[in-house]
Scaffold this motif. Structure first.
Motif, short mmCIF file in Angstrom:
data_model
loop_
_atom_site.label_atom_id
_atom_site.label_comp_id
_atom_site.label_asym_id
_atom_site.label_seq_id
_atom_site.Cartn_x
_atom_site.Cartn_y
_atom_site.Cartn_z
N VAL A 95 0.37 -8.86 -8.21
CA VAL A 95 -0.52 -7.65 -8.06
C VAL A 95 -0.89 -7.42 -6.63
CG1 VAL A 95 -1.91 -5.59 -9.12
CG2 VAL A 95 -0.84 -7.25 -10.50
N PRO A 96 -0.26 -6.94 -5.60
CA PRO A 96 -0.89 -6.91 -4.41
C PRO A 96 -1.97 -6.04 -4.27
CG PRO A 96 1.66 -6.54 -4.41
CD PRO A 96 1.09 -6.20 -5.65
N ASP A 97 -3.14 -6.35 -3.57
CA ASP A 97 -4.15 -5.47 -3.05
C ASP A 97 -4.39 -5.60 -1.50
OD1 ASP A 97 -6.27 -3.57 -3.37
OD2 ASP A 97 -6.65 -4.47 -5.43
N LYS A 98 -5.40 -4.90 -1.09
CA LYS A 98 -5.63 -4.98 0.29
C LYS A 98 -6.08 -6.37 0.80
CE LYS A 98 -7.61 -2.50 4.17
NZ LYS A 98 -8.18 -1.02 4.45
N GLY A 138 0.80 -1.57 0.05
CA GLY A 138 0.00 0.08 0.03
C GLY A 138 1.00 1.36 -0.22
N LYS A 139 2.14 1.14 0.32
CA LYS A 139 3.04 2.25 0.34
C LYS A 139 4.15 1.91 -0.67
CE LYS A 139 4.22 6.51 1.80
NZ LYS A 139 4.19 6.73 3.31
N LEU A 140 5.32 1.28 -0.28
CA LEU A 140 6.54 0.91 -0.89
C LEU A 140 6.12 0.33 -2.04
CD1 LEU A 140 9.58 1.00 -0.92
CD2 LEU A 140 9.50 -1.44 0.13
N GLU A 141 5.17 -0.77 -1.94
CA GLU A 141 4.70 -1.54 -3.13
C GLU A 141 3.15 -1.24 -3.12
OE1 GLU A 141 6.58 -3.14 -5.05
OE2 GLU A 141 8.60 -3.33 -3.80
N PRO A 142 2.65 -0.30 -3.94
CA PRO A 142 1.47 0.25 -3.90
C PRO A 142 0.33 -0.88 -4.35
CG PRO A 142 2.92 1.67 -5.18
CD PRO A 142 3.63 0.26 -4.86
N TYR A 143 -0.48 -0.70 -3.75
CA TYR A 143 -1.85 -1.57 -4.28
C TYR A 143 -2.14 -1.33 -5.73
CZ TYR A 143 -2.64 -2.59 0.82
OH TYR A 143 -2.70 -2.96 2.10
#
Length: 215
Positions: free
Chosen positions: A140-143, A98-103
């Motif tokens: 692809v990261p998400d919350k 969510g920060k370094l690796e944005p969602y």
């Protein structure tokens, strides 16, 4: 530091015998003469330029350490072998997902070179089949969920040259929070019924990717 003629010949002999460059042994008399002459004329350790390397006389040359070391996760139960090779970044007090690796943005699933996975067995992931072979693993990261991407283009640095037309399998899995904080990004395998789970953890986030062996 002065050397006699015989001393310079010894240095020349040693340097001509073994000069290591990229793991290969070579002999170059001209380089050796240049270094021997330079040593005889200087009292302090010097850097000598060569066409092979920069060689520091009277000193130890150490390899450059990566801030994010190479790590390997494996699963082996004959005849099945799965290996993941990835760069292992550290948290270092930063907010990660969510920060370094944005969602919502493509991630190399590690650091430096894009992560690669090799499997000797066909795997069912979600409702799709991943054929035995080697693939680049993007995510692809998400919350609350992650997109998992297996891509056929190998040897990529980061995700800068990612080509979606070379995706061979994509799926989505849930993500969860864990109690313990993981300083290093970590990939591991856990035995499961009829297959394995590939587990990704970093900071306080955990992602589990179920994989079923296809006979």
């Amino acid at each position: 530091m002065c050397f006699s003629e015989s001393g310079r010949k010894v240095i020349l002999s040693v340097l001509c015998s073994v000069i290591l460059s990229n793991g290969m042994v070579v002999c170059n008399q001209a380089i050796g003469q240049n270094i021997a002459q330079h040593v005889s004329q200087n009292s302090e350790p010097q850097i000598i330029d060569t066409d092979l390397n920069r060689i520091q006389v009277d000193s130890v040359i150490t390899p450059v350490q990566r801030a994010s070391p190479i790590a390997i996760a494996t699963y082996k139960k004959s005849p099945i072998y799965i290996k993941v090779t990835y760069g292992q970044p550290m948290k270092r007090g930063r907010e990660i997902f969510g920060k370094l690796e944005p969602y919502g943005q493509l991630w190399r699933t590690g650091s430096n070179e894009a992560t690669e996975i090799t499997t000797t067995q066909d795997l069912q992931i979600g409702n799709k089949i991943l054929k035995a072979g080697t693939y680049t693993l993007f995510t692809v990261p998400d919350k609350d969920k992650w997109k998992i991407i297996f891509n056929s283009e190998l040897g990529q640095w980061g995700a800068y040259t990612y080509d979606p037309s070379k995706d061979v399998l994509t799926t989505e899995v849930s993500s969860s929070n864990v109690d313990h904080l993981y300083e290093a990004f970590f990939i591991a395998f856990s035995q499961a019924q009829n297959g394995v789970e590939m587990i990704l953890t970093w900071d306080k986030t955990k992602v589990v990717i179920p994989m079923t062996f296809v006979n």
